[in-house]
Scaffold this active site. Structure first.
Site, PDB file in Angstrom:
ATOM      1  N   ASP A  22      29.301   0.788  -1.552  1.00  0.00           N
ATOM      2  CA  ASP A  22      29.371   0.600  -3.069  1.00  0.00           C
ATOM      3  C   ASP A  22      28.196  -0.571  -3.702  1.00  0.00           C
ATOM      4  O   ASP A  22      27.950  -1.365  -3.564  1.00  0.00           O
ATOM      5  CB  ASP A  22      30.763   0.519  -3.753  1.00  0.00           C
ATOM      6  N   TYR A  80      27.191  -4.000  -5.699  1.00  0.00           N
ATOM      7  CA  TYR A  80      27.106  -5.362  -6.217  1.00  0.00           C
ATOM      8  C   TYR A  80      28.189  -5.552  -7.121  1.00  0.00           C
ATOM      9  O   TYR A  80      27.717  -4.918  -8.091  1.00  0.00           O
ATOM     10  CB  TYR A  80      25.734  -6.830  -5.479  1.00  0.00           C
ATOM     11  N   PHE A  87      22.010  -2.489  -1.043  1.00  0.00           N
ATOM     12  CA  PHE A  87      21.303  -3.258  -0.445  1.00  0.00           C
ATOM     13  C   PHE A  87      20.765  -3.856  -1.203  1.00  0.00           C
ATOM     14  O   PHE A  87      20.052  -5.681  -0.785  1.00  0.00           O
ATOM     15  CB  PHE A  87      21.086  -3.012   1.026  1.00  0.00           C
ATOM     16  N   HIS A  97      27.261  -2.493  10.691  1.00  0.00           N
ATOM     17  CA  HIS A  97      26.983  -3.300   9.535  1.00  0.00           C
ATOM     18  C   HIS A  97      25.913  -4.765   9.629  1.00  0.00           C
ATOM     19  O   HIS A  97      26.151  -5.316  10.411  1.00  0.00           O
ATOM     20  CB  HIS A  97      27.635  -3.745   8.513  1.00  0.00           C
TER      21      HIS A  97
END
Length: 252
Positions: free
Chosen positions: A98, A100, A111, A219
């Protein structure tokens, strides 16, 4: 209303009606002889889901959230990932969770953040791996250049309340973004899907591995970056695959 760029390169179509539900229930009827080349725009690809009660309810809830609560990304950037990456140009899909949730960060691409703020830890770690992998040192925190080369930077949930991570996870976005992933898998070939972390890796079930290349690793979060993200060389692997399919590599 939100302006959306259609999947045809350099052409703006259906500026306000692309994803905003219509009151009628008209659906796109495709002749069985229609070729994929004729339907490879986001407008046609997403018509079956946007013209549903589900999407109408989702969008109504999104509008209510934005009207009553501070949310990210800015409303006109919610669909920016598909604005910058036309359907027929998708070569790589990177899946995030989701947006920031802090000020001036989310810009509609997973990202990626605005150059007005420092790179968050996950993005810093992505850039570290990029440098170690290909020797490329990024000078901008904004990943628009990737998106414009066919890298779809897709969050599973497209909105979030300010300072409340994952606060819109139950709003209903995943049905919509899962639909996008499945349509890419079904209607395209030789796309690279990048699944970083356990959440993204659950999306592997939506992808036809016989037609596409899936890259999975830990991740880039500081909590897992040393558990298999560093050293995974995703950027060179993506380019090697694209070249093997006679496609243009990404200029990372």
């Amino acid at each position: 209303m939100i302006g959306i760029i259609d999947g045809t390169k350099n052409r703006r179509l259906l500026r306000h009606s692309f994803l905003i539900p219509r009151k009628d229930n008209a659906t796109l009827q495709l002749n069985k002889f229609t070729t994929l080349q004729q339907i490879m725009t986001w407008t046609e690809i997403l018509a079956p889901i946007k013209n549903t009660e589900y999407f109408e309810t989702l969008w109504r809830n999104v509008e209510e959230e934005y009207a009553t609560t501070k949310c990210f990304p800015p409303k006109n950037q919610i669909f920016r990932a598909i604005e910058l990456t036309p359907f027929d140009e998708v070569e790589v899909v990177i899946i995030g969770q989701d947006p920031y949730h802090n000020d001036f960060q989310a810009n509609g691409l997973c990202f990626s953040v605005s150059d007005l703020v420092k790179a968050p830890p996950s993005l810093k770690n992505i850039f570290t791996e990029l440098k170690d992998d290909l020797g490329i040192e990024k000078t901008s925190n904004e990943l628009d250049s990737w998106a414009k080369q066919g890298v779809l930077l897709l969050n599973a949930t497209l909105t979030v309340r300010a300072h409340e991570p994952n606060s819109h996870k139950d709003l209903g976005w995943e049905k919509f973004t899962d639909f996008i992933i499945k349509e890419i898998s079904e209607k395209k070939e030789n796309v690279v899907f990048v699944l970083w972390g356990a959440f993204a890796q659950k999306k592997a079930s939506l992808i036809d591995e016989t037609k596409h290349f899936i890259i999975q690793s830990a991740h880039p979060s500081p909590f897992s970056v040393y558990r298999g993200f560093y050293g995974s060389r995703p950027f060179s692997k993506i380019n090697e695959y694209l070249i093997s399919k006679n496609k243009k590599p990404i200029n990372w």
